[in-house]
Enzyme design. Structure first.
Site, PDB file in Angstrom:
ATOM      1  N   ASN A  86      -6.802 119.370  33.616  1.00 56.35           N
ATOM      2  CA  ASN A  86      -5.774 120.380  33.913  1.00 56.35           C
ATOM      3  C   ASN A  86      -5.721 121.511  32.879  1.00 56.35           C
ATOM      4  O   ASN A  86      -4.698 122.147  32.678  1.00 56.35           O
ATOM      5  CB  ASN A  86      -4.403 119.722  34.141  1.00 56.35           C
ATOM      6  CG  ASN A  86      -3.860 119.054  32.899  1.00 56.35           C
ATOM      7  OD1 ASN A  86      -4.555 118.950  31.891  1.00 56.35           O
ATOM      8  ND2 ASN A  86      -2.616 118.607  32.941  1.00 56.35           N
ATOM      9  N   LYS A  96      -8.255 122.626  27.000  1.00 60.31           N
ATOM     10  CA  LYS A  96      -9.019 121.381  27.137  1.00 60.31           C
ATOM     11  C   LYS A  96     -10.492 121.674  27.444  1.00 60.31           C
ATOM     12  O   LYS A  96     -10.861 122.817  27.761  1.00 60.31           O
ATOM     13  CB  LYS A  96      -8.382 120.536  28.242  1.00 60.31           C
ATOM     14  CG  LYS A  96      -6.937 120.124  27.925  1.00 60.31           C
ATOM     15  CD  LYS A  96      -6.415 119.161  28.977  1.00 60.31           C
ATOM     16  CE  LYS A  96      -4.974 118.771  28.683  1.00 60.31           C
ATOM     17  NZ  LYS A  96      -4.488 117.737  29.623  1.00 60.31           N
ATOM     18  N   GLU A 118       2.377 117.472  16.818  1.00 64.06           N
ATOM     19  CA  GLU A 118       1.087 117.914  17.367  1.00 64.06           C
ATOM     20  C   GLU A 118       0.470 119.029  16.534  1.00 64.06           C
ATOM     21  O   GLU A 118      -0.749 119.069  16.354  1.00 64.06           O
ATOM     22  CB  GLU A 118       1.273 118.344  18.830  1.00 64.06           C
ATOM     23  CG  GLU A 118       1.610 117.159  19.727  1.00 64.06           C
ATOM     24  CD  GLU A 118       1.738 117.511  21.195  1.00 64.06           C
ATOM     25  OE1 GLU A 118       1.813 116.590  22.004  1.00 64.06           O
ATOM     26  OE2 GLU A 118       1.768 118.720  21.539  1.00 64.06           O
ATOM     27  N   HIS A 161      -2.986 121.879  27.437  1.00 68.61           N
ATOM     28  CA  HIS A 161      -1.899 120.988  27.030  1.00 68.61           C
ATOM     29  C   HIS A 161      -0.917 121.819  26.214  1.00 68.61           C
ATOM     30  O   HIS A 161      -1.331 122.714  25.477  1.00 68.61           O
ATOM     31  CB  HIS A 161      -2.422 119.839  26.160  1.00 68.61           C
ATOM     32  CG  HIS A 161      -1.320 119.090  25.472  1.00 68.61           C
ATOM     33  ND1 HIS A 161      -0.599 118.106  26.096  1.00 68.61           N
ATOM     34  CD2 HIS A 161      -0.778 119.238  24.230  1.00 68.61           C
ATOM     35  CE1 HIS A 161       0.338 117.668  25.270  1.00 68.61           C
ATOM     36  NE2 HIS A 161       0.246 118.330  24.136  1.00 68.61           N
ATOM     37  N   TYR A 184      -3.199 111.466  21.766  1.00 70.87           N
ATOM     38  CA  TYR A 184      -2.474 111.061  22.976  1.00 70.87           C
ATOM     39  C   TYR A 184      -1.906 109.641  22.877  1.00 70.87           C
ATOM     40  O   TYR A 184      -1.658 109.011  23.900  1.00 70.87           O
ATOM     41  CB  TYR A 184      -3.395 111.182  24.192  1.00 70.87           C
ATOM     42  CG  TYR A 184      -3.497 112.593  24.739  1.00 70.87           C
ATOM     43  CD1 TYR A 184      -2.391 113.240  25.275  1.00 70.87           C
ATOM     44  CD2 TYR A 184      -4.713 113.277  24.743  1.00 70.87           C
ATOM     45  CE1 TYR A 184      -2.471 114.524  25.795  1.00 70.87           C
ATOM     46  CE2 TYR A 184      -4.811 114.567  25.259  1.00 70.87           C
ATOM     47  CZ  TYR A 184      -3.683 115.180  25.790  1.00 70.87           C
ATOM     48  OH  TYR A 184      -3.766 116.448  26.310  1.00 70.87           O
TER      49      TYR A 184
HETATM   50  P1  CMP Z   1      -1.099 116.751  29.193  1.00 67.57           P
HETATM   51  O1  CMP Z   1       0.000 117.735  29.287  1.00 67.57           O
HETATM   52  O2  CMP Z   1      -2.235 117.055  28.290  1.00 67.57           O
HETATM   53  O3  CMP Z   1      -0.492 115.311  28.791  1.00 67.57           O
HETATM   54  C1  CMP Z   1      -1.122 114.101  29.128  1.00 67.57           C
HETATM   55  C2  CMP Z   1      -2.206 114.272  30.147  1.00 67.57           C
HETATM   56  O4  CMP Z   1      -2.561 113.107  30.882  1.00 67.57           O
HETATM   57  C3  CMP Z   1      -1.753 115.245  31.211  1.00 67.57           C
HETATM   58  O5  CMP Z   1      -1.700 116.541  30.683  1.00 67.57           O
HETATM   59  C4  CMP Z   1      -2.786 115.012  32.302  1.00 67.57           C
HETATM   60  O6  CMP Z   1      -3.970 115.776  32.117  1.00 67.57           O
HETATM   61  C5  CMP Z   1      -3.172 113.539  32.102  1.00 67.57           C
HETATM   62  N1  CMP Z   1      -2.717 112.696  33.216  1.00 67.57           N
HETATM   63  C6  CMP Z   1      -3.502 112.026  34.068  1.00 67.57           C
HETATM   64  N2  CMP Z   1      -2.773 111.353  34.983  1.00 67.57           N
HETATM   65  C7  CMP Z   1      -1.472 111.614  34.717  1.00 67.57           C
HETATM   66  C8  CMP Z   1      -0.229 111.237  35.316  1.00 67.57           C
HETATM   67  N3  CMP Z   1      -0.188 110.423  36.376  1.00 67.57           N
HETATM   68  N4  CMP Z   1       0.916 111.709  34.774  1.00 67.57           N
HETATM   69  C9  CMP Z   1       0.884 112.517  33.682  1.00 67.57           C
HETATM   70  N5  CMP Z   1      -0.267 112.922  33.065  1.00 67.57           N
HETATM   71  C10 CMP Z   1      -1.434 112.484  33.585  1.00 67.57           C
END
Ligand code: CMP
Length: 137
Positions: free
Chosen positions: A112, A9, A126, A115, A49
């Site tokens: 974070n 990311k 994806e 992904h 997303y």
């Molecule tokens: P990712 O695995 O990329 O999938 C969706 C993303 O939404 C997740 O990582 C997080 O970075 C973001 N996100 C933010 N808030 C939440 C939440 N409460 N639960 C899950 N994903 C979240």
């Protein structure tokens, strides 16, 4: 043999962690079958997303993912989906295990760092979002 989609990311790219993250995949036996550095538009990030479009964090997620370049990769190997998820750690870095990518590099659940696809069907969708057959070497 399985394929999964990994995305580094914008925070991971911005903070200079591309190399370290890819090294972890390779050390774990995952091969890079296709790869691209790309700055997603808001529209593209929203589409990627789409599954989260009803969630309260959707708009922030789209804004963040389109805030700078990402690295998209198709990783290939035995149990690639599970292996990648183990290397990434929990979605929330505060809950991620020691030695995982998110524990070591991520700042928050929103930023974070990586992904990874969560299942075979998602991985297929994806991967095809970023790559076509001719992108695979
Ligand atoms: P990712 O695995 O990329 O999938 C969706 C993303 O939404 C997740 O990582 C997080 O970075 C973001 N996100 C933010 N808030 C939440 C939440 N409460 N639960 C899950 N994903 C979240």
């Amino acid at each position: 043999m399985e394929r999964t989609l990994s995305m580094i990311k914008p925070d991971g790219v911005r903070n200079g962690h591309i190399g370290e993250i890819i090294a972890r995949f390779e050390k774990a036996g995952l091969k890079i079958a296709a790869m691209r550095l790309q700055h997603l538009t808001k529209e593209e990030a929203g589409k990627f997303y789409e599954v989260h479009s009803e969630r309260p964090f959707y708009q922030d997620l789209v804004d963040f993912i389109s805030s700078g370049p990402i690295v998209a990769m198709a990783l290939e190997g035995e149990n690639a989906i599970a292996k990648n998820r183990e290397l990434m750690g929990a979605t929330n870095p505060a809950e991620a295990a020691e030695g995982t990518i998110r524990k070591d590099f991520a700042k928050s659940i929103d930023e974070n760092t990586v992904h990874g696809s969560d299942a075979v069907a998602t991985a297929k969708t994806e991967i095809s979002f970023f790559f076509t057959d001719k992108d695979f070497v």
